[in-house]
Design an enzyme around this catalytic site. Structure first.
Site, PDB file in Angstrom:
ATOM      1  N   HIS A  43       0.838  -1.191   0.000  1.00 44.88           N
ATOM      2  CA  HIS A  43       0.000   0.000   0.000  1.00 44.88           C
ATOM      3  C   HIS A  43       0.870   1.237   0.000  1.00 44.88           C
ATOM      4  O   HIS A  43       1.955   1.254   0.575  1.00 44.88           O
ATOM      5  CB  HIS A  43      -0.970   0.025   1.187  1.00 44.88           C
TER       6      HIS A  43
ATOM      7  N   HIS B   8       0.744   5.204   1.043  1.00 51.60           N
ATOM      8  CA  HIS B   8       0.037   6.218   1.829  1.00 51.60           C
ATOM      9  C   HIS B   8       0.086   7.543   1.066  1.00 51.60           C
ATOM     10  O   HIS B   8       1.170   7.965   0.641  1.00 51.60           O
ATOM     11  CB  HIS B   8       0.725   6.461   3.179  1.00 51.60           C
TER      12      HIS B   8
HETATM   13  P1  AMP Z   1       1.831   0.313   7.274  1.00 46.88           P
HETATM   14  O1  AMP Z   1       1.698  -1.174   7.057  1.00 46.88           O
HETATM   15  O2  AMP Z   1       2.711   0.660   8.439  1.00 46.88           O
HETATM   16  O3  AMP Z   1       2.268   1.035   6.021  1.00 46.88           O
HETATM   17  O4  AMP Z   1       0.441   0.919   7.639  1.00 46.88           O
HETATM   18  C1  AMP Z   1      -0.772   0.233   7.680  1.00 46.88           C
HETATM   19  C2  AMP Z   1      -1.846   1.283   7.717  1.00 46.88           C
HETATM   20  O5  AMP Z   1      -3.091   0.629   7.585  1.00 46.88           O
HETATM   21  C3  AMP Z   1      -1.900   2.118   8.994  1.00 46.88           C
HETATM   22  O6  AMP Z   1      -1.778   3.486   8.648  1.00 46.88           O
HETATM   23  C4  AMP Z   1      -3.279   1.795   9.586  1.00 46.88           C
HETATM   24  O7  AMP Z   1      -3.860   2.913  10.192  1.00 46.88           O
HETATM   25  C5  AMP Z   1      -4.040   1.329   8.364  1.00 46.88           C
HETATM   26  N1  AMP Z   1      -5.143   0.412   8.599  1.00 46.88           N
HETATM   27  C6  AMP Z   1      -5.135  -0.685   9.391  1.00 46.88           C
HETATM   28  N2  AMP Z   1      -6.327  -1.324   9.297  1.00 46.88           N
HETATM   29  C7  AMP Z   1      -7.085  -0.629   8.421  1.00 46.88           C
HETATM   30  C8  AMP Z   1      -8.410  -0.764   7.907  1.00 46.88           C
HETATM   31  N3  AMP Z   1      -9.209  -1.795   8.277  1.00 46.88           N
HETATM   32  N4  AMP Z   1      -8.872   0.151   7.019  1.00 46.88           N
HETATM   33  C9  AMP Z   1      -8.080   1.185   6.649  1.00 46.88           C
HETATM   34  N5  AMP Z   1      -6.823   1.376   7.098  1.00 46.88           N
HETATM   35  C10 AMP Z   1      -6.328   0.491   7.975  1.00 46.88           C
END
Ligand code: AMP
Length: 142
Positions: free
Chosen positions: A104, A106
């Protein structure tokens, strides 16, 4: 720890419709939805539909496509939230800061002098997320 793709990760479940998401953009190759713990208002995640864990295993064409959609989302987010700039981040593997193991990107609208909240520090109100998703969805559809 295995670096194989785990189809039970949260974003794979969102892609299969097993978990809800505040979707703002979708086509046959990518999905964009709001981060439920936004570091700034409008914080959006762009993911490929093809399974990939992170930047280390994604097909380069899928990565390029995700970048293309991230640009669309960045432009829409800047306009909708009247932002001064945009921060784009991608974390790979736990040592790189990755928590969810489906690639993903951001996309975070930024305002001059306003720092980002720490990651996962604040769960946004569902009604606010719904409103922000509608605004972004409209901008991305036009
Ligand atoms: P990262 O893997 O560190 O790049 O970030 C994972 C991101 O996913 C974090 O910013 C969380 O806030 C976000 N996140 C976790 N669960 C969900 C969800 N069910 N829907 C949307 N965002 C999510």
């Amino acid at each position: 720890m295995s670096d194989a793709y785990d189809p039970q990760n949260i974003f794979a479940k969102i892609l299969r419709g097993e978990l809800p998401a505040f979707k703002v953009y979708e086509d046959d190759r990518a999905l964009a939805f709001l981060d439920i713990m936004p570091r700034c208002p409008g914080h959006t995640l762009v993911i490929p539909k093809a399974p990939s864990r992170n930047i280390l295993d994604i097909d380069p064409d899928d990565l390029a496509y995700v970048a293309k959609i991230a640009q669309k989302v960045a432009r829409a987010g800047k306009a909708v939230f009247k932002a001064d700039g945009v921060t784009v981040q991608q974390f790979s593997e736990p040592a790189g800061g990755q928590v969810v193991f489906h690639l993903h990107v951001h996309v975070i609208p930024r305002h001059e002098g306003e720092p980002m909240k720490p990651a996962a520090s604040f769960k946004e109100d569902m009604a606010v997320l719904a409103q922000h998703a509608e605004m972004l969805k409209a901008a991305l559809a036009s």
